[in-house]
Design an enzyme around this catalytic site. Structure first.
Site, PDB file in Angstrom:
ATOM      1  N   HIS A  24      38.416  34.668  32.025  1.00  0.00           N
ATOM      2  CA  HIS A  24      37.173  34.931  31.298  1.00  0.00           C
ATOM      3  C   HIS A  24      37.439  35.436  29.878  1.00  0.00           C
ATOM      4  O   HIS A  24      38.531  35.925  29.561  1.00  0.00           O
ATOM      5  CB  HIS A  24      36.326  35.956  32.054  1.00  0.00           C
ATOM      6  CG  HIS A  24      36.993  37.295  32.167  1.00  0.00           C
ATOM      7  ND1 HIS A  24      37.009  38.227  31.144  1.00  0.00           N
ATOM      8  CD2 HIS A  24      37.689  37.864  33.179  1.00  0.00           C
ATOM      9  CE1 HIS A  24      37.666  39.306  31.521  1.00  0.00           C
ATOM     10  NE2 HIS A  24      38.105  39.103  32.763  1.00  0.00           N
ATOM     11  N   GLU A  99      37.904  39.394  40.482  1.00  0.00           N
ATOM     12  CA  GLU A  99      39.072  40.227  40.241  1.00  0.00           C
ATOM     13  C   GLU A  99      39.386  41.062  41.478  1.00  0.00           C
ATOM     14  O   GLU A  99      38.537  41.212  42.376  1.00  0.00           O
ATOM     15  CB  GLU A  99      38.787  41.151  39.030  1.00  0.00           C
ATOM     16  CG  GLU A  99      39.910  42.090  38.623  1.00  0.00           C
ATOM     17  CD  GLU A  99      41.180  41.349  38.228  1.00  0.00           C
ATOM     18  OE1 GLU A  99      41.910  40.921  39.157  1.00  0.00           O
ATOM     19  OE2 GLU A  99      41.438  41.225  37.018  1.00  0.00           O
TER      20      GLU A  99
END
Length: 234
Positions: A24, A99
């Site tokens: 990202h 994550e």
């Protein structure tokens, strides 16, 4: 910046799914070295510029048949930018691409973690792959099981095709470790870096074609000291 493998060991190219893995874009928490984990920070202005840059890069390459992304905002916005510019109609969001959950350390500055949450910090820094982090945090083994299973589920749906995955630093490192268990990761996984893994659905074999490439960020730049998901990026 990148590593590549030119040969598929004699196996037909059509047997491999080309998985393009993008981290990202930058968030203000990355810039402040705050541990994000599952907390849902948004892209900052630089992160949006990075997402735009990587999307334009990918739009000049072979069109993906699908885009998958973590459902956290920083990954989701990056993926949606890529989808729009690459003319892919939708993004499939999957929590398995999130994550690592970093337990009691989430939302803390890395520099404060050792003194304010010593047990969680010790667990986070541990080399033991089965070490969970106090406060609901995952072990590296748990993270690997989650994201590698997701990878193979995607490959099963897209045999011999090209797909894009948008995820996070710690998760991408685990995917790399699975793909190349005997060759340590030698590059940083910067925001919007591009890695490419070829995955055989028939055998499960992986070939790392590219790792951590940021050639599209010559104008935008990257944070060299940003927190990126695990102790190696501290």
């Amino acid at each position: 910046m990148s590593s590549s493998t030119s040969s598929a060991g004699g196996e037909a190219a059509g047997e491999f799914t080309e998985v393009v893995i993008v981290r990202h874009g930058e968030t203000s928490w990355n810039a402040s070295r705050i541990i994000q984990g599952h907390l849902d920070a948004e892209l900052n202005d630089i992160g949006r510029q990075q997402a735009f840059a990587v999307a334009h890069r990918l739009s000049k390459e072979a069109k993906p048949v699908a885009i998958y992304s973590s459902d956290l905002k920083r990954a989701a916005e990056t993926a949606q930018t890529i989808a729009r510019i690459c003319n892919v109609p939708n993004v499939v969001f999957d929590p398995a691409l999130r994550e690592r959950h970093i337990g009691d350390l989430q939302g803390m500055k890395l520099q404060d973690a050792a003194t304010e949450k010593p047990e969680a910090y010790k667990a986070f820094m541990s080399h033991k792959r089965n070490q969970q982090i106090p406060g609901g945090g995952e072990s590296l083994d748990q993270l690997s099981e989650r994201c590698v299973s997701c990878l193979y589920n995607i490959v099963e749906k897209h045999k011999g095709e090209r797909v894009i995955l948008v995820s996070h630093g710690g998760t991408i490192r685990e995917l790399y470790r699975h793909a190349s268990p005997t060759k340590p990761l030698h590059c940083k996984i910067h925001n919007t870096s591009v890695s490419v893994i070829l995955v055989s659905d028939a055998t499960g074999r992986c070939i790392v074609k590219m790792c951590g490439d940021i050639s599209h960020l010559q104008e935008t730049g990257v944070l060299e000291n940003a927190f990126g998901g695990d102790k190696t990026s501290a």
